[in-house]
Design a protein around this motif. Structure first.
Motif, PDB file in Angstrom:
ATOM      1  N   LEU A  36       6.824   3.378   3.854  1.00  0.00           N
ATOM      2  CA  LEU A  36       6.528   2.110   4.850  1.00  0.00           C
ATOM      3  C   LEU A  36       7.184   1.382   4.271  1.00  0.00           C
ATOM      4  O   LEU A  36       6.439   1.357   2.519  1.00  0.00           O
ATOM      5  CB  LEU A  36       6.537   2.167   6.081  1.00  0.00           C
ATOM      6  CG  LEU A  36       5.469   3.459   7.037  1.00  0.00           C
ATOM      7  CD1 LEU A  36       4.780   2.980   7.604  1.00  0.00           C
ATOM      8  CD2 LEU A  36       7.182   3.630   7.859  1.00  0.00           C
ATOM      9  N   SER A  37       8.272  -0.224   4.481  1.00  0.00           N
ATOM     10  CA  SER A  37       8.057  -1.232   3.736  1.00  0.00           C
ATOM     11  C   SER A  37       6.726  -1.706   3.798  1.00  0.00           C
ATOM     12  O   SER A  37       5.811  -1.412   4.418  1.00  0.00           O
ATOM     13  CB  SER A  37       9.091  -1.880   3.643  1.00  0.00           C
ATOM     14  OG  SER A  37       9.075  -2.177   5.355  1.00  0.00           O
ATOM     15  N   ALA A  38       6.581  -2.888   2.781  1.00  0.00           N
ATOM     16  CA  ALA A  38       4.948  -2.815   2.923  1.00  0.00           C
ATOM     17  C   ALA A  38       4.555  -3.908   4.301  1.00  0.00           C
ATOM     18  O   ALA A  38       3.879  -3.947   4.786  1.00  0.00           O
ATOM     19  CB  ALA A  38       4.471  -4.743   1.495  1.00  0.00           C
ATOM     20  N   ASP A  39       5.753  -4.578   4.847  1.00  0.00           N
ATOM     21  CA  ASP A  39       5.356  -5.498   5.946  1.00  0.00           C
ATOM     22  C   ASP A  39       5.748  -4.901   7.078  1.00  0.00           C
ATOM     23  O   ASP A  39       4.466  -4.138   8.089  1.00  0.00           O
ATOM     24  CB  ASP A  39       6.803  -6.427   6.640  1.00  0.00           C
ATOM     25  CG  ASP A  39       7.923  -5.451   6.720  1.00  0.00           C
ATOM     26  OD1 ASP A  39       7.484  -4.578   5.309  1.00  0.00           O
ATOM     27  OD2 ASP A  39       8.802  -5.792   7.532  1.00  0.00           O
TER      28      ASP A  39
ATOM     29  N   ILE B 294       3.126   6.907   8.607  1.00  0.00           N
ATOM     30  CA  ILE B 294       2.629   6.523  10.142  1.00  0.00           C
ATOM     31  C   ILE B 294       1.567   4.929   9.708  1.00  0.00           C
ATOM     32  O   ILE B 294       1.317   4.431  10.812  1.00  0.00           O
ATOM     33  CB  ILE B 294       1.877   7.113  11.372  1.00  0.00           C
ATOM     34  CG1 ILE B 294       1.078   7.866  10.884  1.00  0.00           C
ATOM     35  CG2 ILE B 294       3.071   7.508  11.590  1.00  0.00           C
ATOM     36  CD1 ILE B 294      -0.040   8.727  11.858  1.00  0.00           C
ATOM     37  N   ALA B 295       1.166   4.973   8.839  1.00  0.00           N
ATOM     38  CA  ALA B 295       0.333   4.083   8.348  1.00  0.00           C
ATOM     39  C   ALA B 295       0.644   3.446   6.826  1.00  0.00           C
ATOM     40  O   ALA B 295       1.427   2.300   6.926  1.00  0.00           O
ATOM     41  CB  ALA B 295      -0.851   4.508   8.577  1.00  0.00           C
TER      42      ALA B 295
ATOM     43  N   HIS C 193      -0.975  -0.881  16.065  1.00  0.00           N
ATOM     44  CA  HIS C 193       0.467  -0.358  15.495  1.00  0.00           C
ATOM     45  C   HIS C 193       1.827   0.325  15.662  1.00  0.00           C
ATOM     46  O   HIS C 193       2.482   0.440  15.102  1.00  0.00           O
ATOM     47  CB  HIS C 193      -0.262   0.145  14.185  1.00  0.00           C
ATOM     48  CG  HIS C 193      -0.139   0.614  13.101  1.00  0.00           C
ATOM     49  ND1 HIS C 193       0.844  -0.589  12.495  1.00  0.00           N
ATOM     50  CD2 HIS C 193      -0.014   1.306  12.394  1.00  0.00           C
ATOM     51  CE1 HIS C 193       1.751   0.725  11.436  1.00  0.00           C
ATOM     52  NE2 HIS C 193       0.792   1.337  11.537  1.00  0.00           N
ATOM     53  N   LEU C 194       1.085   1.616  15.794  1.00  0.00           N
ATOM     54  CA  LEU C 194       2.149   2.484  16.113  1.00  0.00           C
ATOM     55  C   LEU C 194       2.942   1.875  17.883  1.00  0.00           C
ATOM     56  O   LEU C 194       4.425   1.936  16.947  1.00  0.00           O
ATOM     57  CB  LEU C 194       1.595   3.751  17.287  1.00  0.00           C
ATOM     58  CG  LEU C 194       0.913   4.652  16.205  1.00  0.00           C
ATOM     59  CD1 LEU C 194       0.018   5.610  17.048  1.00  0.00           C
ATOM     60  CD2 LEU C 194       1.417   5.057  15.253  1.00  0.00           C
ATOM     61  N   GLU C 195       2.784   0.948  18.504  1.00  0.00           N
ATOM     62  CA  GLU C 195       4.282   1.038  18.929  1.00  0.00           C
ATOM     63  C   GLU C 195       5.278   0.030  18.223  1.00  0.00           C
ATOM     64  O   GLU C 195       5.751  -0.185  18.466  1.00  0.00           O
ATOM     65  CB  GLU C 195       2.868  -0.139  20.452  1.00  0.00           C
ATOM     66  CG  GLU C 195       2.685   1.117  21.702  1.00  0.00           C
ATOM     67  CD  GLU C 195       2.643   0.123  22.329  1.00  0.00           C
ATOM     68  OE1 GLU C 195       2.306   0.907  23.444  1.00  0.00           O
ATOM     69  OE2 GLU C 195       1.926  -0.758  21.935  1.00  0.00           O
ATOM     70  N   ARG C 196       3.915  -1.460  17.464  1.00  0.00           N
ATOM     71  CA  ARG C 196       5.090  -1.897  16.601  1.00  0.00           C
ATOM     72  C   ARG C 196       5.830  -1.128  16.074  1.00  0.00           C
ATOM     73  O   ARG C 196       7.132  -1.990  15.688  1.00  0.00           O
ATOM     74  CB  ARG C 196       4.130  -3.041  16.099  1.00  0.00           C
ATOM     75  CG  ARG C 196       4.663  -3.933  15.013  1.00  0.00           C
ATOM     76  CD  ARG C 196       3.667  -4.986  14.736  1.00  0.00           C
ATOM     77  NE  ARG C 196       2.531  -4.238  13.461  1.00  0.00           N
ATOM     78  CZ  ARG C 196       2.773  -4.248  12.361  1.00  0.00           C
ATOM     79  NH1 ARG C 196       3.672  -5.391  11.395  1.00  0.00           N
ATOM     80  NH2 ARG C 196       2.115  -4.625  11.367  1.00  0.00           N
TER      81      ARG C 196
ATOM     82  N   LEU D 148       1.098  -1.842  -0.350  1.00  0.00           N
ATOM     83  CA  LEU D 148       0.224   0.110  -0.422  1.00  0.00           C
ATOM     84  C   LEU D 148       1.030   1.363  -0.043  1.00  0.00           C
ATOM     85  O   LEU D 148       0.732   1.972   0.655  1.00  0.00           O
ATOM     86  CB  LEU D 148      -0.978   0.420   1.268  1.00  0.00           C
ATOM     87  CG  LEU D 148      -2.299   0.007   0.740  1.00  0.00           C
ATOM     88  CD1 LEU D 148      -3.080   0.043   2.458  1.00  0.00           C
ATOM     89  CD2 LEU D 148      -2.994   0.293   0.196  1.00  0.00           C
ATOM     90  N   GLY D 149       1.892   1.022  -1.033  1.00  0.00           N
ATOM     91  CA  GLY D 149       2.831   2.302  -1.020  1.00  0.00           C
ATOM     92  C   GLY D 149       2.561   3.284  -2.003  1.00  0.00           C
ATOM     93  O   GLY D 149       1.383   4.122  -2.523  1.00  0.00           O
ATOM     94  N   TYR D 150       3.334   4.705  -1.936  1.00  0.00           N
ATOM     95  CA  TYR D 150       2.419   5.643  -2.742  1.00  0.00           C
ATOM     96  C   TYR D 150       2.795   4.565  -4.379  1.00  0.00           C
ATOM     97  O   TYR D 150       3.644   4.202  -4.548  1.00  0.00           O
ATOM     98  CB  TYR D 150       4.369   5.977  -3.454  1.00  0.00           C
ATOM     99  CG  TYR D 150       3.758   7.502  -2.272  1.00  0.00           C
ATOM    100  CD1 TYR D 150       3.180   7.975  -1.397  1.00  0.00           C
ATOM    101  CD2 TYR D 150       5.081   7.690  -1.409  1.00  0.00           C
ATOM    102  CE1 TYR D 150       3.029   9.252  -0.808  1.00  0.00           C
ATOM    103  CE2 TYR D 150       5.573   8.477  -0.430  1.00  0.00           C
ATOM    104  CZ  TYR D 150       4.930   9.131   0.030  1.00  0.00           C
ATOM    105  OH  TYR D 150       4.700  10.191   0.953  1.00  0.00           O
ATOM    106  N   ASP D 151       1.950   5.340  -5.287  1.00  0.00           N
ATOM    107  CA  ASP D 151       0.853   4.554  -6.325  1.00  0.00           C
ATOM    108  C   ASP D 151       1.925   5.173  -7.223  1.00  0.00           C
ATOM    109  O   ASP D 151       2.308   6.131  -7.509  1.00  0.00           O
ATOM    110  CB  ASP D 151      -0.298   4.309  -6.748  1.00  0.00           C
ATOM    111  CG  ASP D 151      -0.351   3.100  -7.770  1.00  0.00           C
ATOM    112  OD1 ASP D 151       0.404   2.847  -7.912  1.00  0.00           O
ATOM    113  OD2 ASP D 151      -1.457   3.877  -8.030  1.00  0.00           O
TER     114      ASP D 151
END
Ligand SMILES: Cc1ncc(COP(=O)(O)O)c(C=O)c1O
Ligand SMILES: Cc1ncc(COP(=O)(O)O)c(C=O)c1O
Lengths: 479, 479
Positions: B127-130, B324-325, B375-378, A150-153
């Motif tokens: 962010l990376s996918a994971d 952050i998401a 999610h934020l903490e992780r 779900l990154g920058y498309d």
């Protein structure tokens, strides 16, 4: 929108003064800024004006606001500390910038609909809730998994949606293209915005239909374009007019909505299409084809887009889901030469970094799904039914006062008023009676026209709405 | 992206010439337009250059394309009928318009990533996918029902999301506000775009940090703004510099990213914040606070936003879900005085008619859900882990060649190169070895810096990526 609680023991005026104090202290109304008038606030909160007057008195006694006769009520500056502090002059910033605000009529209509959600809405150019494929979309979303990133498309748009549109354009619109010529946008609105911002320069002359949806968009003026008119008759514009505009003003682009034109409902005739291609190719002139309505055609096959006959490559094609599925999806597309797509995708990356992947993937699934075709068929029947209801009501309520040509597709009916009335007064009279429409002058034409969107109100609202409109009109004609 | 089928019986060159003919006949490459070079096409399609040369020869023999030495290969004009027809000069349109294209380095990086998806990516600021909450979002979408109207939304944003953000801003950011002061945007990018387009006029002077993300955005220049620099040291900018810029140039606005600044990672010190408020209120100067990173703080509490201490109402606050998401959600927000929100919402209605309701409602559910806090903490723990991996790799591979300050939050590490190298050459050497980063000069600073985004590559890619980068750097230093 906050409203005072009528069950509470706390008096209404005190609830209101507390609420306003909170909003002021949060910075929503900075020191020195103007508060809404007592009348307006009373209307918004659904209370008597005297209640607001008491709330203001309360805030005034605390030194939080100041009123001066004739210049309204403002948030005090002094309250905020003894030091000579200056809040930025926010209203000056709000008035700055070269981007023009929406037309006053459009803002008035939006305001009225926000304040009175129960108004019967012949103004918003969109489908009613029951015409949209909400169940289908819910089902598709429930089946969905986000396994991918779900990154920058890609700012040109989500590739699976571009691929799905290549088949859709072939099957439904007779347009052959490849995914690298397709760009996804936030509806036709953003396509038009990108074209006017990125392909044209301030001072450039362009031609638009008269009347036209484009007149309702100050974005053309914000881009510094000079607008010239191509009058629309029963068969659309006259291509010869393009030639003479080109000679006089060196127009650089033509904007058209050939199928079920907004607002007139006209379909551009075959005869004139040939002339258009001739003129465009002689002059090397690009034509922007805005085609949101064709698949609504009530009977027979949908009229073809110009792009499907564009052997010379003169057409920039714009499509959208707004009028055939749901405007809240915000999905549109463009088909254009590669150099144009690359340029627009690069620019739009800076404007909004592309569209959310989520609605793009929902849209891709929807057009590929077995839901799509039956949805279209159902939509056509229901729109035709609503059109007929509107026409019946107009014939019953205003047989002697209006004239119109029956549209064979689209969402709108363009209606001539046979008596002269003041556009703005008619709108206010209608709002008072619980109904809204769009005055024809918004579309650049002479006054004396009204656009009714039959797609938007609920079926059962159409007759009531027109009867209210008739009252408003008669009130002005009599007086 | 189409690729020839190596299993097919049809020779590769014939598949390619058929494919190109199709794209040309669909109008993607109009008559007279330039085709990609043989070298480039070969790279894109993953074939030998000689195969493309044969495909071009085939098309040339059919009269579809023409090559002239030194000026590349073009689509023939003559092929398209005997009449003197003119396709619009699309490339001239693509070069027109006042909106500036992205910086060459940024386009080069995007192109490289499109062509070689296997590149190790320290360049994309995301962010990376994971690290993204994809499972949570899938679950929320699966539970969702669209019972409400999927129509044109309020251009200020979906009300349930604005309400959810009011609680979020209070709980996580110490900002008190009401839903009528919150506007939803397509990420911070669109917030910045709206501010520069609608609140400032061409010729206005503004101050931005140096180095700064804003320098990478030609949109500031497209809006005709004059940019002045506020050098960033270990504690952020010096507020006294604002005062002197104001005296000299009457700057109208200041753009800042006070927490874990992009690219330096700096947190603006408490001491200087006080000075900033002093200067801003004395001068009545608005400060735009771009705050996408604070909730990533690796240890201890997240640094507070300026907006939470803004008793004078000087701050326009910008937030986003991107860091952050998930950046592919395209959800950001602004907190601003009412007059500003109204102005920007009105303008954006003309630009894109507002955001899709679907990602807005998913975002609203996500921040209200019990998934959000865990999610934020992780995220914080995983980002810190990746930062540590990056630092270890840099210390192992380049102990003598780089210097940096360890960032305590954010997605980036700002790295000084101790030997002088050419920015562009270093980037090309790195791409050749399978790794990308952003050259520091993109952020307006002197060359000799590199931005590494440790959030974006997969954990197992970090060490490999830095070892490839080290090779690239050493190759340039030795030669
Ligand atoms: C002719 C025409 N073009 C463009 C639009 C914009 O629609 P959207 O941006 O929702 O696709 C409209 C909507 O009213 C329209 O009628
Ligand atoms: C400081 C800063 N502001 C704004 C943005 C734009 O982010 P988005 O539009 O995804 O919220 C970025 C992204 O890199 C950033 O680093």
């Amino acid at each position: 929108m906050w409203k005072p609680d009528r069950q509470s023991k706390k008096p209404l005026y005190e609830q209101i003064s507390d609420h306003l104090e909170r909003r002021i202290s949060y910075g929503e109304f900075p020191p020195g800024s103007l508060l809404p008038s007592e009348r307006k606030l009373a209307e918004q909160l659904g209370v008597n004006r005297s209640t607001v007057i008491m709330a203001f008195a309360e805030l005034r006694s605390m030194g939080i606001i100041e009123s001066r006769t004739g210049s309204g009520t403002r948030v005090s500056r002094t309250k905020w500390g003894a030091m000579p502090k200056h809040t930025p002059n926010w209203s000056r910033y709000a008035e700055g910038g070269s981007f023009l605000p929406n037309l006053p009529f459009m803002r008035r209509i939006r305001e009225a609909l926000n304040q009175h959600p129960s108004l019967i809405d012949f103004a918003s150019g969109e489908l009613s809730a029951d015409l949209a494929p909400s169940d289908e979309i819910t089902t598709l979303m429930n089946e969905h998994r986000y396994t991918s990133h779900l990154g920058y498309d890609n700012p040109q748009g989500y590739i699976p949606l571009r691929q799905a549109l290549v088949s859709y354009l072939d099957k439904y619109r007779g347009i052959q293209t490849t995914e690298s010529s397709v760009m996804i946008t936030s509806g036709s609105q953003q396509s038009l915005y990108l074209i006017t911002q990125c392909l044209l320069s301030p001072g450039d002359a362009v031609a638009i239909e008269d009347p036209s949806y484009c007149y309702s968009l100050p974005m053309f003026q914000s881009a510094g374009l000079r607008l010239f008119r191509l009058p629309v008759d029963q068969h659309g514009i006259c291509p010869e007019d393009i030639r003479s505009l080109y000679k006089k003003h060196r127009i650089k682009m033509v904007f058209m909505n050939p199928n079920f034109q907004n607002p007139t409902g006209t379909v551009f005739s075959i005869e004139r299409r040939k002339q258009l291609f001739d003129v465009a190719s002689k002059l090397g002139l690009p034509i922007v084809e805005d085609d949101p309505f064709s698949l609504t055609a009530f009977e027979g096959a949908a009229p073809k887009p110009l792009k499907s006959m564009d052997s010379n490559g003169s057409i920039l094609y714009i499509g959208s889901f707004s009028k055939i599925a749901a405007s809240g999806l915000r999905i549109g597309w463009m088909v254009a030469p590669h150099s144009i797509v690359e340029r627009l995708a690069d620019a739009r990356q800076q404007m909004d970094f592309g569209l959310s992947v989520i609605p793009q993937s929902v849209a891709a699934q929807f057009i590929k799904s077995s839901y799509f075709h039956p949805h279209l068929e159902r939509l056509q029947i229901q729109l035709q039914f609503k059109r007929d209801l509107l026409i019946e009501s107009l014939q019953k309520e205003l047989p002697d006062l209006v004239k119109f040509i029956t549209p064979q597709g689209g969402l709108h009916l363009w209606c001539k008023l046979l008596h002269e009335v003041h556009d703005g007064k008619l709108l206010e009279e209608a709002i008072k009676r619980g109904v809204v429409f769009v005055p024809g002058s918004v579309y650049g034409s002479d006054s004396g026209f009204v656009r009714f969107t039959f797609a938007r109100p609920k079926t059962e609202e159409i007759a009531v709405g027109i009867s209210r409109f008739a009252e408003a009109l008669r009130a002005l004609i009599v007086s």
